[in-house]
Design a protein around this motif. Sequence first.
Motif, PDB file in Angstrom:
ATOM      1  N   GLU A  87      12.786 -10.799  -0.105  1.00 61.43           N
ATOM      2  CA  GLU A  87      12.479 -11.789  -1.129  1.00 61.43           C
ATOM      3  C   GLU A  87      11.155 -11.542  -1.855  1.00 61.43           C
ATOM      4  OE1 GLU A  87      12.837 -15.654   0.644  1.00 61.43           O
ATOM      5  OE2 GLU A  87      15.028 -15.553   0.574  1.00 61.43           O
ATOM      6  N   TYR A  88      10.305 -10.702  -1.287  1.00 57.23           N
ATOM      7  CA  TYR A  88       8.991 -10.435  -1.896  1.00 57.23           C
ATOM      8  C   TYR A  88       8.765  -8.933  -2.019  1.00 57.23           C
ATOM      9  CZ  TYR A  88       7.277 -15.245  -1.027  1.00 57.23           C
ATOM     10  OH  TYR A  88       7.094 -16.598  -1.013  1.00 57.23           O
ATOM     11  N   SER A 102       6.949  -1.906  -1.127  1.00 56.26           N
ATOM     12  CA  SER A 102       6.903  -2.523   0.195  1.00 56.26           C
ATOM     13  C   SER A 102       7.252  -3.998   0.066  1.00 56.26           C
ATOM     14  CB  SER A 102       5.521  -2.346   0.839  1.00 56.26           C
ATOM     15  OG  SER A 102       4.515  -2.994   0.075  1.00 56.26           O
ATOM     16  N   THR A 103       7.946  -4.565   1.088  1.00 57.04           N
ATOM     17  CA  THR A 103       8.565  -5.877   0.923  1.00 57.04           C
ATOM     18  C   THR A 103       8.346  -6.802   2.121  1.00 57.04           C
ATOM     19  OG1 THR A 103      10.674  -5.226   1.928  1.00 57.04           O
ATOM     20  CG2 THR A 103      10.389  -4.758  -0.428  1.00 57.04           C
ATOM     21  N   TYR A 104       8.752  -8.050   1.916  1.00 52.28           N
ATOM     22  CA  TYR A 104       8.780  -9.107   2.932  1.00 52.28           C
ATOM     23  C   TYR A 104      10.053  -9.926   2.670  1.00 52.28           C
ATOM     24  CZ  TYR A 104       7.752 -13.596   5.060  1.00 52.28           C
ATOM     25  OH  TYR A 104       7.842 -14.746   5.789  1.00 52.28           O
ATOM     26  N   THR A 108      11.427  -3.795   4.351  1.00 57.53           N
ATOM     27  CA  THR A 108      12.153  -2.631   3.839  1.00 57.53           C
ATOM     28  C   THR A 108      11.324  -1.884   2.794  1.00 57.53           C
ATOM     29  OG1 THR A 108      14.166  -3.934   4.123  1.00 57.53           O
ATOM     30  CG2 THR A 108      14.353  -1.868   2.897  1.00 57.53           C
ATOM     31  N   ILE A 109      11.401  -0.552   2.820  1.00 62.14           N
ATOM     32  CA  ILE A 109      10.731   0.298   1.840  1.00 62.14           C
ATOM     33  C   ILE A 109      11.776   0.857   0.874  1.00 62.14           C
ATOM     34  CG2 ILE A 109       9.258   2.307   1.476  1.00 62.14           C
ATOM     35  CD1 ILE A 109       7.928   0.004   3.021  1.00 62.14           C
ATOM     36  N   TYR A 110      11.557   0.662  -0.408  1.00 63.03           N
ATOM     37  CA  TYR A 110      12.461   1.166  -1.438  1.00 63.03           C
ATOM     38  C   TYR A 110      11.767   2.266  -2.237  1.00 63.03           C
ATOM     39  CZ  TYR A 110      15.294  -3.091  -0.772  1.00 63.03           C
ATOM     40  OH  TYR A 110      16.067  -4.100  -0.248  1.00 63.03           O
ATOM     41  N   THR A 111      12.532   3.278  -2.634  1.00 61.56           N
ATOM     42  CA  THR A 111      12.044   4.323  -3.526  1.00 61.56           C
ATOM     43  C   THR A 111      12.889   4.320  -4.791  1.00 61.56           C
ATOM     44  OG1 THR A 111      11.445   5.698  -1.612  1.00 61.56           O
ATOM     45  CG2 THR A 111      11.478   6.761  -3.771  1.00 61.56           C
ATOM     46  N   ILE A 112      12.228   4.161  -5.931  1.00 60.10           N
ATOM     47  CA  ILE A 112      12.902   4.140  -7.231  1.00 60.10           C
ATOM     48  C   ILE A 112      12.519   5.392  -8.012  1.00 60.10           C
ATOM     49  CG2 ILE A 112      13.248   2.885  -9.390  1.00 60.10           C
ATOM     50  CD1 ILE A 112      14.220   1.271  -7.067  1.00 60.10           C
ATOM     51  N   TYR A 130       6.747  -7.674   7.500  1.00 60.33           N
ATOM     52  CA  TYR A 130       5.838  -7.755   6.366  1.00 60.33           C
ATOM     53  C   TYR A 130       5.201  -6.389   6.121  1.00 60.33           C
ATOM     54  CZ  TYR A 130       1.937  -9.881   3.669  1.00 60.33           C
ATOM     55  OH  TYR A 130       1.015 -10.232   2.715  1.00 60.33           O
ATOM     56  N   SER A 131       5.730  -5.648   5.154  1.00 62.08           N
ATOM     57  CA  SER A 131       5.098  -4.403   4.723  1.00 62.08           C
ATOM     58  C   SER A 131       4.114  -4.771   3.613  1.00 62.08           C
ATOM     59  CB  SER A 131       6.148  -3.415   4.206  1.00 62.08           C
ATOM     60  OG  SER A 131       6.996  -3.013   5.250  1.00 62.08           O
ATOM     61  N   ARG A 132       2.853  -4.835   3.958  1.00 59.17           N
ATOM     62  CA  ARG A 132       1.840  -5.392   3.043  1.00 59.17           C
ATOM     63  C   ARG A 132       1.383  -4.407   1.975  1.00 59.17           C
ATOM     64  NH1 ARG A 132      -0.781  -6.750  -0.291  1.00 59.17           N
ATOM     65  NH2 ARG A 132      -2.408  -8.325  -0.490  1.00 59.17           N
ATOM     66  N   THR A 133       1.215  -3.143   2.354  1.00 57.78           N
ATOM     67  CA  THR A 133       0.660  -2.173   1.416  1.00 57.78           C
ATOM     68  C   THR A 133       1.253  -0.791   1.689  1.00 57.78           C
ATOM     69  OG1 THR A 133      -1.418  -1.283   0.511  1.00 57.78           O
ATOM     70  CG2 THR A 133      -1.342  -1.705   2.890  1.00 57.78           C
ATOM     71  N   ILE A 134       1.270   0.065   0.664  1.00 54.20           N
ATOM     72  CA  ILE A 134       1.953   1.349   0.791  1.00 54.20           C
ATOM     73  C   ILE A 134       1.225   2.416  -0.018  1.00 54.20           C
ATOM     74  CG2 ILE A 134       3.539   0.894  -1.146  1.00 54.20           C
ATOM     75  CD1 ILE A 134       5.729   2.273   0.582  1.00 54.20           C
TER      76      ILE A 134
END
Length: 327
Positions: A87-88, A102-104, A108-112, A130-134
Amino acid sequence: MPSLSTHAAVKLDNSYYSVARGGQFFKYSPDDNSFENLEELNIGGVNKVTKYNDKILIGSYLPALFMIYDTKSKTFIFEFKLDIKDEYIFDMFVSEDEVYLSTYPNGTIYTINLKDMSLKNKIELNNIKYSRTILKHKDILFVGTGTKAKLLEINNESVTDILPKQYSNEQFVYSLSKIDDNLFIGLSPSYKILKYNLNSNIFTEVISDALSDDYYIKKPDFSQECKNFQNISDIYFEYCENRNTLKRLLPSSFVNNTGLSGAIIKDNSFIEGITRDGIYLKIDFNGSILKKNDLIQYASNNTNPFSLVAHNNIVVMSEKRIWVMTT
Protein backbone atom coordinates in the motif's frame (compact mmCIF):
# COMPACT_ATOMS: atom_id res chain seq x y z
CA MET A 1 -8.32 23.15 7.15
CA PRO A 2 -6.26 22.81 3.96
CA SER A 3 -2.54 22.20 4.25
CA LEU A 4 0.29 21.75 1.81
CA SER A 5 2.12 19.18 3.90
CA THR A 6 4.61 17.34 1.73
CA HIS A 7 7.18 14.64 2.37
CA ALA A 8 9.06 14.74 -0.92
CA ALA A 9 10.11 17.16 -3.64
CA VAL A 10 12.64 17.30 -6.44
CA LYS A 11 14.12 20.22 -8.36
CA LEU A 12 14.32 20.11 -12.16
CA ASP A 13 15.02 23.06 -14.49
CA ASN A 14 14.81 25.66 -11.67
CA SER A 15 11.42 24.41 -10.44
CA TYR A 16 10.35 22.15 -7.59
CA TYR A 17 7.90 19.33 -8.22
CA SER A 18 6.04 17.85 -5.26
CA VAL A 19 2.82 16.15 -4.16
CA ALA A 20 0.97 17.28 -1.04
CA ARG A 21 -0.84 14.88 1.23
CA GLY A 22 -4.20 14.25 -0.38
CA GLY A 23 -2.75 14.24 -3.90
CA GLN A 24 -2.18 17.85 -4.98
CA PHE A 25 0.63 17.60 -7.56
CA PHE A 26 2.26 21.00 -8.03
CA LYS A 27 5.21 22.91 -9.47
CA TYR A 28 6.85 25.83 -7.68
CA SER A 29 9.52 28.11 -9.14
CA PRO A 30 11.35 30.13 -6.45
CA ASP A 31 12.99 32.51 -8.92
CA ASP A 32 9.69 34.19 -9.73
CA ASN A 33 7.54 32.69 -6.92
CA SER A 34 5.21 31.11 -9.48
CA PHE A 35 3.01 28.19 -8.44
CA GLU A 36 1.23 25.80 -10.79
CA ASN A 37 -1.28 23.18 -9.69
CA LEU A 38 -0.57 20.36 -12.17
CA GLU A 39 -3.13 17.73 -11.19
CA GLU A 40 -5.24 16.38 -8.33
CA LEU A 41 -4.17 12.76 -7.90
CA ASN A 42 -6.49 10.20 -6.31
CA ILE A 43 -3.96 9.07 -3.70
CA GLY A 44 -3.27 9.50 0.00
CA GLY A 45 0.09 11.11 -0.59
CA VAL A 46 3.70 10.58 -1.61
CA ASN A 47 6.84 9.64 0.30
CA LYS A 48 9.28 9.88 -2.61
CA VAL A 49 9.66 12.01 -5.71
CA THR A 50 12.75 11.83 -7.90
CA LYS A 51 13.78 12.53 -11.50
CA TYR A 52 14.97 10.66 -14.56
CA ASN A 53 16.17 12.83 -17.45
CA ASP A 54 13.33 15.34 -17.99
CA LYS A 55 10.75 13.18 -16.24
CA ILE A 56 9.40 13.21 -12.68
CA LEU A 57 9.03 9.84 -10.94
CA ILE A 58 6.38 9.61 -8.23
CA GLY A 59 5.84 6.82 -5.69
CA SER A 60 2.53 7.12 -3.84
CA TYR A 61 0.65 5.46 -1.01
CA LEU A 62 -3.00 4.52 -0.49
CA PRO A 63 -2.90 3.26 -3.16
CA ALA A 64 0.71 2.40 -4.04
CA LEU A 65 1.24 3.72 -7.56
CA PHE A 66 4.40 4.37 -9.54
CA MET A 67 3.87 7.24 -11.98
CA ILE A 68 5.98 9.00 -14.60
CA TYR A 69 5.27 12.65 -15.46
CA ASP A 70 6.82 14.12 -18.61
CA THR A 71 7.73 17.77 -17.95
CA LYS A 72 7.96 18.52 -21.69
CA SER A 73 4.50 17.28 -22.68
CA LYS A 74 3.10 18.12 -19.20
CA THR A 75 1.32 14.78 -19.03
CA PHE A 76 1.55 11.51 -17.15
CA ILE A 77 2.94 8.92 -19.53
CA PHE A 78 3.02 5.82 -17.30
CA GLU A 79 1.24 4.45 -14.25
CA PHE A 80 1.92 1.11 -12.58
CA LYS A 81 -0.23 -0.12 -9.71
CA LEU A 82 1.55 -2.32 -7.18
CA ASP A 83 -0.02 -5.43 -5.71
CA ILE A 84 -2.97 -4.57 -3.52
CA LYS A 85 -1.13 -5.89 -0.44
CA ASP A 86 1.62 -3.28 -0.98
CA GLU A 87 0.00 0.00 0.00
CA TYR A 88 2.98 2.36 0.39
CA ILE A 89 6.00 3.15 -1.77
CA PHE A 90 8.55 4.52 0.69
CA ASP A 91 11.68 4.97 -1.38
CA MET A 92 12.94 4.89 -4.97
CA PHE A 93 16.46 4.62 -6.35
CA VAL A 94 17.32 5.26 -10.00
CA SER A 95 20.22 3.34 -11.51
CA GLU A 96 20.87 3.86 -15.21
CA ASP A 97 17.52 3.07 -16.89
CA GLU A 98 15.90 1.29 -13.96
CA VAL A 99 14.17 2.40 -10.78
CA TYR A 100 13.94 0.30 -7.60
CA LEU A 101 10.94 0.69 -5.28
CA SER A 102 10.78 -0.21 -1.59
CA THR A 103 7.34 -0.75 -0.02
CA TYR A 104 5.14 -1.31 3.04
CA PRO A 105 3.46 -3.37 4.58
CA ASN A 106 4.99 -6.42 2.86
CA GLY A 107 8.42 -5.02 2.11
CA THR A 108 8.30 -6.11 -1.55
CA ILE A 109 11.00 -4.70 -3.86
CA TYR A 110 9.95 -3.77 -7.40
CA THR A 111 12.19 -3.01 -10.38
CA ILE A 112 10.76 -0.91 -13.21
CA ASN A 113 12.47 -0.57 -16.58
CA LEU A 114 12.27 3.13 -17.43
CA LYS A 115 13.02 2.74 -21.12
CA ASP A 116 10.12 0.48 -22.01
CA MET A 117 8.13 1.38 -18.87
CA SER A 118 7.51 -2.17 -17.68
CA LEU A 119 7.91 -4.28 -14.54
CA LYS A 120 11.24 -6.07 -14.74
CA ASN A 121 11.40 -7.85 -11.40
CA LYS A 122 9.74 -8.29 -8.02
CA ILE A 123 11.44 -9.55 -4.85
CA GLU A 124 9.38 -10.85 -1.93
CA LEU A 125 11.19 -10.41 1.39
CA ASN A 126 10.06 -12.96 3.96
CA ASN A 127 9.12 -11.54 7.39
CA ILE A 128 9.91 -7.98 6.29
CA LYS A 129 6.98 -5.56 6.58
CA TYR A 130 8.67 -2.24 6.03
CA SER A 131 11.36 -1.65 3.40
CA ARG A 132 12.20 1.92 4.36
CA THR A 133 15.05 2.83 2.03
CA ILE A 134 16.86 1.35 -0.97
CA LEU A 135 20.12 1.84 -2.89
CA LYS A 136 22.02 -0.07 -5.57
CA HIS A 137 25.80 -0.55 -5.86
CA LYS A 138 27.00 -2.50 -8.89
CA ASP A 139 24.88 -5.70 -8.86
CA ILE A 140 23.97 -5.48 -5.18
CA LEU A 141 20.81 -3.99 -3.71
CA PHE A 142 20.92 -2.58 -0.18
CA VAL A 143 17.57 -2.31 1.61
CA GLY A 144 17.10 -0.67 5.00
CA THR A 145 14.11 -2.00 6.95
CA GLY A 146 11.92 -1.42 10.00
CA THR A 147 10.27 -1.67 12.42
CA LYS A 148 13.24 -3.78 13.47
CA ALA A 149 16.29 -2.31 11.84
CA LYS A 150 18.07 -4.47 9.28
CA LEU A 151 20.39 -3.69 6.42
CA LEU A 152 19.72 -6.29 3.75
CA GLU A 153 22.30 -7.05 1.10
CA ILE A 154 20.53 -8.62 -1.88
CA ASN A 155 22.74 -10.31 -4.46
CA ASN A 156 20.73 -12.34 -6.96
CA GLU A 157 18.71 -14.74 -4.77
CA SER A 158 20.88 -14.26 -1.68
CA VAL A 159 19.48 -11.99 1.06
CA THR A 160 21.72 -11.25 4.08
CA ASP A 161 21.27 -8.89 7.01
CA ILE A 162 24.69 -7.22 7.38
CA LEU A 163 23.82 -4.65 10.08
CA PRO A 164 26.13 -5.18 13.09
CA LYS A 165 24.35 -6.80 16.03
CA GLN A 166 25.06 -3.92 18.41
CA TYR A 167 22.56 -1.84 16.40
CA SER A 168 19.78 -4.44 16.39
CA ASN A 169 17.84 -2.41 18.99
CA GLU A 170 17.28 0.37 16.45
CA GLN A 171 13.80 0.58 14.90
CA PHE A 172 14.67 1.74 11.38
CA VAL A 173 17.46 1.92 8.89
CA TYR A 174 16.08 5.32 7.95
CA SER A 175 18.40 6.52 5.18
CA LEU A 176 21.03 5.22 2.79
CA SER A 177 23.54 7.36 0.89
CA LYS A 178 26.57 6.41 -1.19
CA ILE A 179 29.73 8.48 -1.60
CA ASP A 180 32.45 6.82 -3.70
CA ASP A 181 33.14 3.44 -2.04
CA ASN A 182 31.32 4.22 1.19
CA LEU A 183 27.72 3.60 2.18
CA PHE A 184 26.29 5.90 4.88
CA ILE A 185 23.49 4.38 6.98
CA GLY A 186 21.19 6.58 9.06
CA LEU A 187 19.52 4.86 12.02
CA SER A 188 16.39 5.78 13.95
CA PRO A 189 15.50 6.63 16.67
CA SER A 190 19.13 7.20 17.78
CA TYR A 191 20.12 9.33 14.75
CA LYS A 192 23.41 7.45 14.55
CA ILE A 193 25.14 7.35 11.18
CA LEU A 194 27.34 4.40 10.20
CA LYS A 195 29.86 4.22 7.39
CA TYR A 196 30.19 0.94 5.53
CA ASN A 197 33.19 0.57 3.25
CA LEU A 198 32.10 -1.38 0.18
CA ASN A 199 35.61 -2.70 -0.44
CA SER A 200 36.67 -3.79 3.05
CA ASN A 201 33.10 -4.53 4.33
CA ILE A 202 33.98 -2.70 7.55
CA PHE A 203 31.39 -0.70 9.53
CA THR A 204 32.39 2.44 11.44
CA GLU A 205 30.11 4.61 13.59
CA VAL A 206 30.88 8.12 12.35
CA ILE A 207 28.11 10.10 14.09
CA SER A 208 26.53 9.16 17.41
CA ASP A 209 23.69 11.70 17.13
CA ALA A 210 23.10 13.53 13.85
CA LEU A 211 21.17 16.29 15.64
CA SER A 212 23.99 17.16 18.05
CA ASP A 213 25.87 20.38 17.34
CA ASP A 214 29.09 18.50 18.04
CA TYR A 215 28.82 17.50 14.37
CA TYR A 216 27.81 20.91 12.99
CA ILE A 217 30.22 22.86 10.79
CA LYS A 218 29.56 26.54 10.01
CA LYS A 219 31.97 26.79 7.09
CA PRO A 220 31.72 23.83 4.73
CA ASP A 221 34.73 22.82 2.67
CA PHE A 222 33.76 22.81 -1.00
CA SER A 223 37.12 21.55 -2.21
CA GLN A 224 37.41 18.38 -4.28
CA GLU A 225 38.41 16.43 -1.17
CA CYS A 226 34.96 16.88 0.39
CA LYS A 227 31.51 15.86 -0.84
CA ASN A 228 28.00 16.81 0.26
CA PHE A 229 25.00 14.50 0.49
CA GLN A 230 21.67 14.08 2.27
CA ASN A 231 20.86 11.46 4.87
CA ILE A 232 18.59 11.35 7.95
CA SER A 233 15.57 13.69 7.68
CA ASP A 234 16.88 15.25 4.45
CA ILE A 235 19.78 16.82 6.38
CA TYR A 236 22.86 17.80 4.39
CA PHE A 237 26.23 16.44 5.48
CA GLU A 238 29.81 17.02 4.38
CA TYR A 239 32.16 14.04 4.13
CA CYS A 240 35.90 14.68 3.80
CA GLU A 241 37.63 11.38 3.11
CA ASN A 242 41.15 12.73 3.56
CA ARG A 243 40.26 13.78 7.14
CA ASN A 244 37.70 10.97 7.64
CA THR A 245 35.16 13.50 8.97
CA LEU A 246 31.40 13.76 8.61
CA LYS A 247 29.75 17.06 9.54
CA ARG A 248 26.24 18.49 9.38
CA LEU A 249 25.68 21.71 7.44
CA LEU A 250 22.89 23.36 9.48
CA PRO A 251 22.59 24.03 13.24
CA SER A 252 20.37 21.81 15.40
CA SER A 253 18.05 24.76 16.16
CA PHE A 254 16.99 24.46 12.54
CA VAL A 255 17.17 20.76 11.68
CA ASN A 256 15.38 19.64 14.86
CA ASN A 257 12.16 21.18 13.59
CA THR A 258 12.39 21.28 9.81
CA GLY A 259 13.23 18.85 7.05
CA LEU A 260 13.92 20.21 3.57
CA SER A 261 12.47 18.08 0.78
CA GLY A 262 14.29 18.32 -2.51
CA ALA A 263 16.98 20.41 -0.87
CA ILE A 264 19.95 21.54 -2.92
CA ILE A 265 23.12 23.50 -2.16
CA LYS A 266 23.35 26.52 -4.42
CA ASP A 267 26.41 28.63 -5.24
CA ASN A 268 28.22 27.01 -2.27
CA SER A 269 26.53 29.62 -0.10
CA PHE A 270 23.03 28.45 0.88
CA ILE A 271 20.58 25.54 0.98
CA GLU A 272 17.05 25.74 -0.40
CA GLY A 273 14.09 23.39 -0.38
CA ILE A 274 10.48 22.84 0.75
CA THR A 275 9.71 21.93 4.34
CA ARG A 276 7.28 19.21 5.32
CA ASP A 277 4.83 21.97 6.22
CA GLY A 278 4.88 23.25 2.64
CA ILE A 279 7.16 26.27 3.16
CA TYR A 280 9.88 27.16 0.68
CA LEU A 281 13.07 28.19 2.51
CA LYS A 282 16.42 29.55 1.44
CA ILE A 283 18.92 29.28 4.32
CA ASP A 284 22.58 30.07 4.84
CA PHE A 285 24.90 27.72 6.72
CA ASN A 286 24.35 29.60 9.99
CA GLY A 287 20.66 28.69 9.81
CA SER A 288 19.56 32.23 8.92
CA ILE A 289 16.51 32.35 6.65
CA LEU A 290 17.26 34.38 3.51
CA LYS A 291 13.91 33.79 1.80
CA LYS A 292 10.62 32.23 2.88
CA ASN A 293 7.37 31.55 1.04
CA ASP A 294 4.47 29.70 2.67
CA LEU A 295 2.85 27.65 -0.08
CA ILE A 296 -0.26 26.89 1.99
CA GLN A 297 -1.95 29.78 0.20
CA TYR A 298 -2.08 27.52 -2.87
CA ALA A 299 -3.44 24.44 -1.09
CA SER A 300 -6.51 22.68 -2.45
CA ASN A 301 -9.24 21.34 -0.19
CA ASN A 302 -8.24 17.72 -0.87
CA THR A 303 -5.03 17.71 1.15
CA ASN A 304 -4.98 15.61 4.29
CA PRO A 305 -2.86 15.51 7.45
CA PHE A 306 -0.42 12.66 8.02
CA SER A 307 1.60 11.54 11.03
CA LEU A 308 4.02 8.76 11.87
CA VAL A 309 5.08 8.16 15.47
CA ALA A 310 7.46 5.50 16.77
CA HIS A 311 7.66 4.70 20.49
CA ASN A 312 9.39 1.67 21.96
CA ASN A 313 8.08 -1.25 19.90
CA ILE A 314 4.94 0.48 18.58
CA VAL A 315 4.57 2.51 15.39
CA VAL A 316 1.38 4.47 14.66
CA MET A 317 0.65 5.91 11.20
CA SER A 318 -2.38 7.87 10.10
CA GLU A 319 -3.51 8.88 6.63
CA LYS A 320 -7.19 8.31 5.85
CA ARG A 321 -6.93 5.37 8.26
CA ILE A 322 -4.94 4.59 11.43
CA TRP A 323 -2.35 1.82 11.56
CA VAL A 324 -0.87 0.47 14.78
CA MET A 325 2.17 -1.78 14.30
CA THR A 326 4.14 -3.69 16.90
CA THR A 327 7.62 -4.99 16.28
